[in-house]
Design a protein around this motif. Sequence first.
Motif, PDB file in Angstrom:
ATOM      1  N   MET A 198       3.639   0.584   2.733  1.00  0.00           N
ATOM      2  CA  MET A 198       3.429  -0.478   3.711  1.00  0.00           C
ATOM      3  C   MET A 198       3.398  -1.805   2.975  1.00  0.00           C
ATOM      4  N   THR A 246       5.065   7.102   1.760  1.00  0.00           N
ATOM      5  CA  THR A 246       5.162   6.045   2.759  1.00  0.00           C
ATOM      6  C   THR A 246       4.608   4.789   2.107  1.00  0.00           C
ATOM      7  N   GLY A 294       4.192  -6.197   6.478  1.00  0.00           N
ATOM      8  CA  GLY A 294       4.222  -5.884   7.907  1.00  0.00           C
ATOM      9  C   GLY A 294       5.195  -4.779   8.282  1.00  0.00           C
ATOM     10  N   LYS A 295       5.842  -4.175   7.262  1.00  0.00           N
ATOM     11  CA  LYS A 295       6.783  -3.084   7.554  1.00  0.00           C
ATOM     12  C   LYS A 295       6.362  -1.803   6.843  1.00  0.00           C
ATOM     13  N   PHE A 296       6.939  -0.712   7.309  1.00  0.00           N
ATOM     14  CA  PHE A 296       6.728   0.592   6.674  1.00  0.00           C
ATOM     15  C   PHE A 296       8.038   1.038   6.027  1.00  0.00           C
ATOM     16  N   ARG A 356       0.848  -1.189   0.000  1.00  0.00           N
ATOM     17  CA  ARG A 356       0.000   0.000   0.000  1.00  0.00           C
ATOM     18  C   ARG A 356       0.887   1.244   0.000  1.00  0.00           C
TER      19      ARG A 356
END
Lengths: 445, 161
Positions: free
Chosen positions: A357, A355, A360-362, A339
């Motif tokens: 995603m 940003t 499970g990480k950014f 995303r």
Amino acid sequence: MAKWGKMKKIFLLMLFLIVSTPVCAELSIDITGAHSAPMATGLPVFTFTSPKAKDFAEKMTKVIQSDLESSGLFGVIDQLAYLQKFKGIEDAPSFVDWQAINAEALIQGHVDYLNDRQIRVSFRLWDVFAAQELYSATLEVDTNGWRRVAHMIADSIYKRITGEEGYFDTRIVYIAETGSPLNRKKRLAIMDQDGENHKFLTDGENLVLTPRFSPNMQQITYLSYYNDTPRVYLFDIETGKQQIVGDFPGMTFAPRFSPDGHKLIMSMANNGNTDIFEMNLDTRAVKQLTRSAAIETSPCYSPDGKKIVFNSDRSGAQQLYIMDADGKNVKRISFGKGRYATPVWSPRGDYIAFTKMAGGKFYIGVMFPDGKGERLVAEGYLVEAPTWSPNGRILMYFRQDAPNYRGIPGKTRIYAVDITGYNERRLITPVDASDPAWSPLLSNR
Amino acid sequence: MRRHIFAALAAVALVSGCASTTPEVEEEEEVVVSAVEVEEVEPQEEEAFVQEAKDRVFFGFDKSNLTADAVAVLKNQAEWLKANPETTVVIEGHTDDRGTRDYNLALGERRAVAVKNYLISQGVDADRIQVISYGKERPAVVGANEAAWSQNRRAVTVVKD
């Protein structure tokens, strides 16, 4: 000049090397690693004519050194190694002495104390191996303005060496966070780019989020929960006065100024749907720009004001889209896995920061406005909200570390990283910090 | 150093407390940790509401549709609200921290409105229902795991007056 031209070429080559160094695999970028030697620089404490000038000379030299070193492009050689001791600004450099300690650049400066309120600052930038002066200037300034003048000197040096505008004479507005993670107290705060001159602007009584500067630096737009009614506000930096923007039936949020400062762009959520609206600040006329059942938010103008980049979940998950400033010609630009959110157009126009995603990480990343050339420059449990340095070379964002296994919350702090992915560094703030926004260059406004 | 230890202990106390869903415990722990402000004594209606009808429903990741469990809770909420017609409610929409701030504000609003619309469909007067989104700003629990995130993806019906 010719020889300096060569030195500049070498420097540009160095920059090119930084840029073209393979940034490893996309998801395993080395954000801590040093990459190439910074330019060795001689920076003796500025000379002075009186004890009163001495204090300014020492303080200003320190600020200039800290600015230049923070860029990762300059390394100031330890002063104990210097062979030549200057007596004044007219003292010519003994180039062999500077060559002997491998200094490539030399900065020479001097401070005269004129009276209670004024100092005169002179500085000269030298190419040591070409034995040539690159730049010099003399400024008479208010004693209160010493710190800004030091930043402006560092900006001129940065500009002369890199060919890019500097970014040291700038400020950051952000959200200062304290208290329980379940009921976080958030305050507007402002500081210089290096963390100095820190000031809280609100008292923490109301939840505030996502501040952004107006182009002329006189106002900040942000979201406040004043009266348990989340709406976009304007904060006047000079007077401290806060003013609600418009009369909207639903929550307004995610505000940003247009590049000319005459418009605000923001989202409004009402009846379960979020769209993007523009408000003309001169006439207060409101225009709806998107009309879909999806969440459309985080809008940001292109630097010429002709386009808007935003994120929408109209495809089923958050992706980045570009449209004309009037809402027409919507086009999706992000197609990678995961995303995409919070797109921000570079002041140079060449990149869009975002940003991301995934897994499970950014991540913080950049892509070209056509969506190609995606590159990730930072990652973590939560990294979010990139903001550009005015020269478009550095991104600032915030990082929130994961709560530990006992559920103790992680630290929330502001970081900066070059768009190459190198030279990541933390900004020191008095308390936890999020939602940074970088000002334009103060001397250019 | 001593202050650090105290802060760490306080945080442990906070976290062990906030895993519970009973509001009394949360309130007590908040005082221990931050001493920011002692919350006002909750009005009787709200206590009764929380005891007689559960005050919150939960959502899937990035979702705002009502689950079967949520519908069951909201049916009870609607019955309670119809039986106490002098009350008004604010529905707070919340998210976990696995999204960006702006988007989560919008998602929280979607969730709160989903609850509002369901209560209206069950005969509760629309004028009695307000919504507010807090996005990821007011988690119920702290944690970097699905157990924590799923408790934070919620809409809480808060009785006023």
